[in-house]
Motif scaffolding. Structure first.
Motif, PDB file in Angstrom:
ATOM      1  N   GLU A  62       0.855  -1.191   0.000  1.00  0.00           N
ATOM      2  CA  GLU A  62       0.000   0.000   0.000  1.00  0.00           C
ATOM      3  C   GLU A  62       0.889   1.238   0.000  1.00  0.00           C
ATOM      4  O   GLU A  62       1.433   1.637   1.034  1.00  0.00           O
ATOM      5  N   THR A  63       1.038   1.855  -1.157  1.00  0.00           N
ATOM      6  CA  THR A  63       2.074   2.886  -1.295  1.00  0.00           C
ATOM      7  C   THR A  63       1.523   4.315  -1.404  1.00  0.00           C
ATOM      8  O   THR A  63       2.295   5.241  -1.640  1.00  0.00           O
ATOM      9  N   ALA A  64       0.223   4.518  -1.199  1.00  0.00           N
ATOM     10  CA  ALA A  64      -0.358   5.853  -1.438  1.00  0.00           C
ATOM     11  C   ALA A  64       0.324   6.927  -0.576  1.00  0.00           C
ATOM     12  O   ALA A  64       0.709   7.992  -1.075  1.00  0.00           O
ATOM     13  N   ARG A  65       0.499   6.641   0.711  1.00  0.00           N
ATOM     14  CA  ARG A  65       1.106   7.660   1.590  1.00  0.00           C
ATOM     15  C   ARG A  65       2.569   7.861   1.230  1.00  0.00           C
ATOM     16  O   ARG A  65       3.086   8.965   1.269  1.00  0.00           O
ATOM     17  N   LEU A  66       3.236   6.778   0.876  1.00  0.00           N
ATOM     18  CA  LEU A  66       4.637   6.897   0.476  1.00  0.00           C
ATOM     19  C   LEU A  66       4.763   7.797  -0.751  1.00  0.00           C
ATOM     20  O   LEU A  66       5.658   8.658  -0.816  1.00  0.00           O
TER      21      LEU A  66
END
Ligand code: FAD
Length: 430
Positions: free
Chosen positions: A390-394
């Motif tokens: 889950e890379t959205a915040r990254l």
């Protein structure tokens, strides 16, 4: 009294008032984990906690003891926003992204409080923060900053005129300030170790005295070698911040380790402490080389300041810091200083945190630039999510453009000293 010891070995007030013992062992023999975390500060143990909660097999390798780095030495101020001014961040990434990042900084404060509550971490969490301006020009800028945050972000700060500020902070030094009730402070070592224990309870393996000496990547996995063992893993999180050394040169060139120092007075009579900072807020000024201070739960003044870019610890920390403290609070002239210590922060060129990944299996968060107390825990969680796909915040943090410090290892420090000297001069005459 520990003032003459090197900064990293000095007995800090935090060590002396530490409530947690971590049952960790050095890595021995050949082991395997899904994820290896290098570094046992808040970034590392928070990542481990999040990963273990999500069912991953995770091992943390810490070179010394858990909380030995900045996380166990910090001023302990948990603050909204970033070390980089939010208006500059808008210019760097655009308004929409800057708004998302600001929200992440508030989520970081929420996460810090949630973790403390959930794991019942005894770390003297306290509310309130005052950002204080010494000169009139700084006070004007602070007022504009507060208005900007209120108008664009709906973040409510109270501007304090000189006299209002003096009712909270009993110092003649300041021209004005801003009161922020959402920021606050805590005992950083107890917080870090409380998180480490929570990670262990959730199933993470914690290894102290396990400095990673070598990283070897094959097509399918990575092997980390320590003096006593080796760890094969599918993913690696670098959480070494200013203590990274040359373990990963592509990360090292993006940060500059800078020394900063704190003294702790003897415990003051509670009424005397209250008379210095009425609402027990954490305080920092707006100078480039800032003073930051707060009262501890046992009524000591913890006063931080000074920076050192050379990498060499000053021989006597106490004297100059005491002088700075008395400039703010001459009332403390008779107070004994019980502890003096220092640690390293990692700054980036633009003073925004550097969080991202490289290759197929490497993740990192560092360069909080002196403002990582709540962000580092958040970054750990964000990296854990990224490892799990889950890379959205990254991606949001990855949108911040970063540049390497010029000049390589040898020239980085002198170049920064020159830049800082110039900016300090500009600051003085602003
Ligand atoms: C004196 C001081 C005052 C500060 N005051 C504040 C403040 O008031 N508010 C604020 O927001 N921030 C403050 N900061 C900054 C804040 O403390 C840091 O941003 C934060 O703690 C960073 O946490 P971290 O886990 O990323 O790094 P660290 O806590 O530094 O942890 C990194 C760890 O990695 C380990 N490590 C390094 N290399 C290896 C290796 N090869 N193998 C294994 N382990 C390795 C180190 O031993 C270290 O324990 C301050 C920092 C200092 C030093």
């Amino acid at each position: 009294m520990s003032a003459m010891k090197p900064q990293e070995d000095a007995d800090s007030y935090y060590r002396a008032s530490c409530r947690y013992r971590i049952d960790a062992r050095p890595l021995r023999g050949a082991r395997r984990a899904d994820v290896a975390v290098i570094g046992g500060g808040i970034t590392g143990v928070s990542a481990a906690l999040h990963l273990a909660e999500r069912g991953a097999e995770v091992a943390v390798l810490e070179a010394r003891d858990f909380g030995w780095g900045a996380s166990g030495r910090s001023g302990g101020q948990i603050l909204a926003g970033f070390s980089i001014d939010q208006r500059k961040l808008e210019k760097l990434v655009g308004e929409a992204r800057a708004r998302e990042l600001w929200e992440h900084s508030l989520a970081a404060l929420d996460l810090t409080r949630r973790r403390i509550a959930e794991a019942r971490i005894e770390c003297d969490l306290a509310e309130n923060y005052v950002h204080a301006a010494v000169r009139e020009s700084q006070a004007r800028d602070l007022r504009e900053w507060a208005e900007h945050l209120s108008a664009r972000y709906g973040y409510e700060l109270q501007y304090l005129e000189r006299e209002q500020l003096r009712e909270i902070v009993a110092s003649e030094l300041y021209s004005g300030g801003v009161f922020d009730r959402r920021s606050g402070h805590l005992h950083p070592l107890n917080y870090c170790l409380g998180l480490a224990q929570a990670a262990q309870r959730a199933g993470a393996s914690l290894h102290n005295a396990s400095a990673v000496r070598e990283v070897r990547e094959s097509s399918s996995e990575t092997t980390l070698r320590t003096d006593g063992g080796s760890l094969r893993c599918g993913q690696v999180i670098y959480a070494c911040n200013a203590y990274l050394g040359n373990l990963q040169p592509r990360l090292e060139k993006m940060i500059m380790p800078v020394g900063t120092y704190i003294i702790a007075t003897e415990p003051l009579a509670p009424a005397r402490a209250d008379a210095l900072i009425a609402n027990r807020a954490a305080v920092a000024d707006t100078n480039l080389v800032l003073d930051y201070y707060r009262l501890s739960a046992d009524h000591r003044m913890l006063f931080g300041g000074r920076v050192n870019y050379s990498g060499w610890a000053p021989r006597n920390l106490e004297r100059p810091l005491r002088r700075r403290m008395l400039r703010v609070f001459p009332q403390l002239a008779g107070a004994r200083v019980d502890f003096a210590w220092g640690g390293k922060v990692a700054i980036t060129r633009n003073r925004a945190p550097h969080i991202g990944s490289f290759g197929a299996r490497n993740w990192f968060a560092h360069g909080f630039s002196g403002q990582g107390m709540s962000l580092s825990g958040y970054a750990g969680g964000l990296l854990a999510d990224a490892v799990m796909g889950e890379t959205a915040r990254l991606e949001c943090f990855r949108a911040i453009p970063h540049r390497a410090f010029p000049g390589g290892r040898a020239l980085r420090a002198p170049a920064l000293v020159a830049e800082m000297a110039w900016r300090r001069l500009a600051d003085r005459f602003a």
